[in-house]
Scaffold this active site. Sequence first.
Site, PDB file in Angstrom:
ATOM      1  N   CYS A 157       0.867  -1.172   0.000  1.00 48.72           N
ATOM      2  CA  CYS A 157       0.000   0.000   0.000  1.00 48.72           C
ATOM      3  C   CYS A 157       0.910   1.230   0.000  1.00 48.72           C
ATOM      4  O   CYS A 157       2.110   1.117   0.166  1.00 48.72           O
ATOM      5  CB  CYS A 157      -0.866   0.017   1.242  1.00 48.72           C
ATOM      6  SG  CYS A 157      -1.663  -1.556   1.559  1.00 48.72           S
TER       7      CYS A 157
ATOM      8  N   ARG B 296       1.475   1.304  -6.015  1.00 45.23           N
ATOM      9  CA  ARG B 296       1.759   0.365  -4.920  1.00 45.23           C
ATOM     10  C   ARG B 296       0.497  -0.339  -4.421  1.00 45.23           C
ATOM     11  O   ARG B 296       0.573  -1.271  -3.629  1.00 45.23           O
ATOM     12  CB  ARG B 296       2.407   1.117  -3.763  1.00 45.23           C
ATOM     13  CG  ARG B 296       3.716   1.774  -4.149  1.00 45.23           C
ATOM     14  CD  ARG B 296       4.366   2.375  -2.952  1.00 45.23           C
ATOM     15  NE  ARG B 296       4.808   1.340  -2.048  1.00 45.23           N
ATOM     16  CZ  ARG B 296       6.059   0.976  -1.868  1.00 45.23           C
ATOM     17  NH1 ARG B 296       7.001   1.552  -2.544  1.00 45.23           N
ATOM     18  NH2 ARG B 296       6.372   0.024  -1.016  1.00 45.23           N
TER      19      ARG B 296
ATOM     20  N   TRP C 225      -3.933  -1.919  -0.914  1.00 50.81           N
ATOM     21  CA  TRP C 225      -3.994  -3.226  -1.570  1.00 50.81           C
ATOM     22  C   TRP C 225      -4.436  -4.175  -0.472  1.00 50.81           C
ATOM     23  O   TRP C 225      -3.705  -4.429   0.481  1.00 50.81           O
ATOM     24  CB  TRP C 225      -2.617  -3.598  -2.103  1.00 50.81           C
ATOM     25  CG  TRP C 225      -2.566  -4.862  -2.909  1.00 50.81           C
ATOM     26  CD1 TRP C 225      -2.740  -4.989  -4.255  1.00 50.81           C
ATOM     27  CD2 TRP C 225      -2.276  -6.187  -2.430  1.00 50.81           C
ATOM     28  NE1 TRP C 225      -2.595  -6.299  -4.634  1.00 50.81           N
ATOM     29  CE2 TRP C 225      -2.309  -7.052  -3.538  1.00 50.81           C
ATOM     30  CE3 TRP C 225      -1.998  -6.721  -1.170  1.00 50.81           C
ATOM     31  CZ2 TRP C 225      -2.074  -8.409  -3.433  1.00 50.81           C
ATOM     32  CZ3 TRP C 225      -1.771  -8.079  -1.066  1.00 50.81           C
ATOM     33  CH2 TRP C 225      -1.803  -8.920  -2.192  1.00 50.81           C
TER      34      TRP C 225
ATOM     35  N   ASN D  27       0.590   0.303   6.582  1.00 49.89           N
ATOM     36  CA  ASN D  27       1.023  -0.756   5.661  1.00 49.89           C
ATOM     37  C   ASN D  27       1.552  -1.892   6.504  1.00 49.89           C
ATOM     38  O   ASN D  27       2.182  -1.659   7.537  1.00 49.89           O
ATOM     39  CB  ASN D  27       2.184  -0.274   4.781  1.00 49.89           C
ATOM     40  CG  ASN D  27       1.753   0.746   3.764  1.00 49.89           C
ATOM     41  OD1 ASN D  27       0.568   0.992   3.583  1.00 49.89           O
ATOM     42  ND2 ASN D  27       2.735   1.351   3.113  1.00 49.89           N
ATOM     43  N   GLY D  28       1.359  -3.120   6.050  1.00 49.28           N
ATOM     44  CA  GLY D  28       1.878  -4.265   6.802  1.00 49.28           C
ATOM     45  C   GLY D  28       0.737  -5.069   7.402  1.00 49.28           C
ATOM     46  O   GLY D  28      -0.422  -4.898   7.036  1.00 49.28           O
TER      47      GLY D  28
ATOM     48  N   GLU E 257      10.272 -15.711 -17.659  1.00 49.83           N
ATOM     49  CA  GLU E 257      10.005 -14.279 -17.509  1.00 49.83           C
ATOM     50  C   GLU E 257       8.994 -13.797 -18.561  1.00 49.83           C
ATOM     51  O   GLU E 257       8.094 -13.009 -18.256  1.00 49.83           O
ATOM     52  CB  GLU E 257      11.334 -13.503 -17.602  1.00 49.83           C
ATOM     53  CG  GLU E 257      11.228 -11.992 -17.543  1.00 49.83           C
ATOM     54  CD  GLU E 257      10.617 -11.438 -16.265  1.00 49.83           C
ATOM     55  OE1 GLU E 257      10.371 -12.204 -15.323  1.00 49.83           O
ATOM     56  OE2 GLU E 257      10.352 -10.229 -16.230  1.00 49.83           O
TER      57      GLU E 257
ATOM     58  N   LYS F 114       5.402 -12.118 -17.653  1.00 51.78           N
ATOM     59  CA  LYS F 114       4.981 -10.788 -18.137  1.00 51.78           C
ATOM     60  C   LYS F 114       3.606 -10.878 -18.768  1.00 51.78           C
ATOM     61  O   LYS F 114       2.741 -10.053 -18.515  1.00 51.78           O
ATOM     62  CB  LYS F 114       5.966 -10.239 -19.192  1.00 51.78           C
ATOM     63  CG  LYS F 114       7.303  -9.728 -18.746  1.00 51.78           C
ATOM     64  CD  LYS F 114       7.289  -8.552 -17.841  1.00 51.78           C
ATOM     65  CE  LYS F 114       7.080  -8.918 -16.425  1.00 51.78           C
ATOM     66  NZ  LYS F 114       8.183  -9.028 -15.521  1.00 51.78           N
TER      67      LYS F 114
ATOM     68  N   GLU G 135       0.721 -11.625 -16.124  1.00 50.65           N
ATOM     69  CA  GLU G 135       0.379 -10.626 -15.114  1.00 50.65           C
ATOM     70  C   GLU G 135      -0.298  -9.387 -15.681  1.00 50.65           C
ATOM     71  O   GLU G 135      -1.101  -8.769 -14.990  1.00 50.65           O
ATOM     72  CB  GLU G 135       1.554 -10.286 -14.194  1.00 50.65           C
ATOM     73  CG  GLU G 135       2.712  -9.580 -14.795  1.00 50.65           C
ATOM     74  CD  GLU G 135       3.835  -9.348 -13.779  1.00 50.65           C
ATOM     75  OE1 GLU G 135       3.591  -9.354 -12.571  1.00 50.65           O
ATOM     76  OE2 GLU G 135       4.973  -9.143 -14.219  1.00 50.65           O
TER      77      GLU G 135
ATOM     78  N   HIS H 212       7.907 -33.876 -22.408  1.00 54.34           N
ATOM     79  CA  HIS H 212       7.556 -34.654 -21.220  1.00 54.34           C
ATOM     80  C   HIS H 212       6.172 -34.278 -20.684  1.00 54.34           C
ATOM     81  O   HIS H 212       5.880 -34.542 -19.518  1.00 54.34           O
ATOM     82  CB  HIS H 212       8.618 -34.472 -20.129  1.00 54.34           C
ATOM     83  CG  HIS H 212       9.968 -34.960 -20.558  1.00 54.34           C
ATOM     84  ND1 HIS H 212      10.271 -36.295 -20.691  1.00 54.34           N
ATOM     85  CD2 HIS H 212      11.085 -34.285 -20.942  1.00 54.34           C
ATOM     86  CE1 HIS H 212      11.518 -36.422 -21.117  1.00 54.34           C
ATOM     87  NE2 HIS H 212      12.036 -35.214 -21.278  1.00 54.34           N
TER      88      HIS H 212
ATOM     89  N   LYS I  82       2.903  -3.250  -6.664  1.00 51.31           N
ATOM     90  CA  LYS I  82       4.299  -3.186  -7.078  1.00 51.31           C
ATOM     91  C   LYS I  82       5.236  -3.922  -6.140  1.00 51.31           C
ATOM     92  O   LYS I  82       6.089  -4.677  -6.574  1.00 51.31           O
ATOM     93  CB  LYS I  82       4.721  -1.722  -7.230  1.00 51.31           C
ATOM     94  CG  LYS I  82       6.142  -1.546  -7.764  1.00 51.31           C
ATOM     95  CD  LYS I  82       6.312  -2.143  -9.143  1.00 51.31           C
ATOM     96  CE  LYS I  82       7.732  -2.070  -9.656  1.00 51.31           C
ATOM     97  NZ  LYS I  82       7.933  -2.969 -10.802  1.00 51.31           N
TER      98      LYS I  82
HETATM   99  O1  M6R Z   1      10.747  -5.871  -5.690  1.00 57.62           O
HETATM  100  P1  M6R Z   1      11.120  -7.285  -5.947  1.00 57.62           P
HETATM  101  O2  M6R Z   1      12.066  -7.470  -7.061  1.00 57.62           O
HETATM  102  O3  M6R Z   1      11.606  -8.010  -4.705  1.00 57.62           O
HETATM  103  O4  M6R Z   1       9.758  -7.995  -6.365  1.00 57.62           O
HETATM  104  C1  M6R Z   1       9.676  -9.369  -6.608  1.00 57.62           C
HETATM  105  C2  M6R Z   1       8.384  -9.724  -7.314  1.00 57.62           C
HETATM  106  O5  M6R Z   1       7.293  -9.394  -6.506  1.00 57.62           O
HETATM  107  C3  M6R Z   1       8.249  -8.999  -8.652  1.00 57.62           C
HETATM  108  O6  M6R Z   1       9.318  -9.283  -9.500  1.00 57.62           O
HETATM  109  C4  M6R Z   1       6.940  -9.413  -9.351  1.00 57.62           C
HETATM  110  O7  M6R Z   1       6.997 -10.753  -9.726  1.00 57.62           O
HETATM  111  C5  M6R Z   1       6.675  -8.495 -10.545  1.00 57.62           C
HETATM  112  N1  M6R Z   1       5.277  -8.192 -10.615  1.00 57.62           N
HETATM  113  C6  M6R Z   1       7.093  -9.107 -11.831  1.00 57.62           C
HETATM  114  O8  M6R Z   1       6.784  -8.315 -12.927  1.00 57.62           O
END
Ligand code: M6R
Length: 610
Positions: free
Chosen positions: A2, A27, A74, A100-101, A483, A487, A490, A506, A605
């Site tokens: 958040c 965030r 969030w 936050n937390g 990766e 992408k 998400e 497999h 984020k």
């Molecule tokens: O800030 P960080 O690199 O520690 O974050 C790790 C993951 O949460 C972050 O890479 C997440 O998978 C992204 N949404 C990927 O695009």
Amino acid sequence: MCGIVGYIGKRNAVKVLINGLQRLEYRGYDSAGLSIVENGELVTFKKKGKVAELVKLLEDRNFDSTVGIAHTRWATHGEPSDINAHPHTDNSGKISIVHNGIIENYHSLKQMLISKGYTFVSETDTEVLAVLIGYFYEKTKDLEEAVRTALSEVQGTFGIAVLSSYEPDKIIAARRGSPMIVGIGENEFIVASDAAAIIQYTRQVIYLSDNEMVTLNRESYNTKTIDNVVTNNIIHLVDFDLSKIEKGGFEHFMLKEIFEQPQTIRDSFRGRLLVEEGEARLGGLLPVLDKLREVDRIIITGCGTSWHAGLVGEYLIENLCGIPVEVEYASEFRYRNPIIRKNDIVIAISQSGETADTLAAVQEAKQKNATVLGIVNVVGSSIARETNAGVYIHAGPEIGVASTKAFTSQLVVLSLIALFLGRMRNLSKIEGIQIARAIKELPSQVEKILDKAEQIREIAREFSYSRNFLYLGRGYNFPVALEGALKLKEISYIHAEGYPSAEMKHGPIALIDENMPVVFIAPKDEIYDKVISNIEEVRSRKGRVIAVATENDERITKFAERVIYVPDTLPMLTPILTVIPLQLLAYYMAVELGCNVDQPRNLAKSVTVE
Ligand code: M6R
């Protein structure tokens, strides 16, 4: 996860807070709210939805207040709703907090407060903390003391800001495991969970440490621990400018950040490459040089995209340095009782430097006496401060929720670390020079790939009907397959899976028919021929192949329906180039499908909760 912002000074607080929320919205974006003290009264506005909804709610109202706190959420405890949105107030309605937390013992605290006659309106753990502060305020009649006592009862993590009409010229903020930064202006302070909300007003900041709190008055501030010990903080200068957190003419932050990569890659190796010596200079590793000389094994940990970077790091370090490497999800590492031996080094990779699982993995490794290094983007973040040494990636603020430029910069830094360690071991000067020269070429090579954006957009249009994708790669490019798939899923909500190409037979091969697009990452390297065989296997089952291949590779056009070319480089550096078309493909697919690219559903984020 958040975003928090608080302001006390001479400006119109509502304007500063809304501006701050807009900068922090990446965030968390399921609800937003603010509290101010207006004419001696605490007033709170909050609304489910994006910050824009809160702005609508405040339309046509004028406020003079110069003190307030705000939050963009969030959800963790309680669904997104007006009532669960922050700020939350105590039972008197005169103390307001944003948080936050996670308050882990909120249930027992709530029962204790209910037994004393206190009531609750939301399902959140945060309201419990607000009411607890109110409870202690009734006893102490001192806001700072009430906050301090309440926090000493709390288990879990928090970044909080507190405002009260009892003591209206004051904001109190505190942290444990969730970042809080105080911007110091001239007779004004802005406190936030992220420097993005601060830098428009001041570049001078202090970073609160865990279990530390700050009381901001209009002209001064003081810091102390939650155990009531006075602390002193160094004032730091934040070095990024406003343009770095604005879209600068691009439709989305993600696209801007993809296009920034020639520069961010350059920034990651600037001043660190000694081309003629074939070496890397990494000042951040000097404090642990002896440990690096003796290292027997490296464990890399991280989450999501950072974990994928770690997988590339495994290939890099094992190939160049002959040091065994293991890569582990931070969320598993932290609870697995990992074996750490005397000469092991743990490397934590994190863009934000605040990911809860990665931070906990760092703490677990330190607990077991490991030397822990960080590869982090955000300067002064928790992981950067918690590790024994490390290398910043210098990618600049990454706002798009899907990580792009941070990934390529993480790969550059891992390549530099592999070069650095390799040259301490058996890597020859000639090989070192070759690698350093190839790294220097990367920015202009990335530019060439970005020039193909229109071609990639057309491919996205053509394939946007598909609800499933497979991404396949081998060796250095197996993590790129993972990766690319991450992408796509998400930001476009299309189901995608990444596999090592040879694993396809497999199991996943059963999925292949004329409707299944398969993205092959197939640069010209030592296993190129094997990848071509895998492509043939897909083609013979009528799968539709999109290939990312090396420039001038004519042969691949016989097998792939669409080919996106990337310039030639050393096999170890190919992931830095091959991932760029996959970032663009995911971006254009999401745009084509009308998805909210920068704020995909259910995501935030930085994941500062478990
Ligand atoms: O800030 P960080 O690199 O520690 O974050 C790790 C993951 O949460 C972050 O890479 C997440 O998978 C992204 N949404 C990927 O695009």
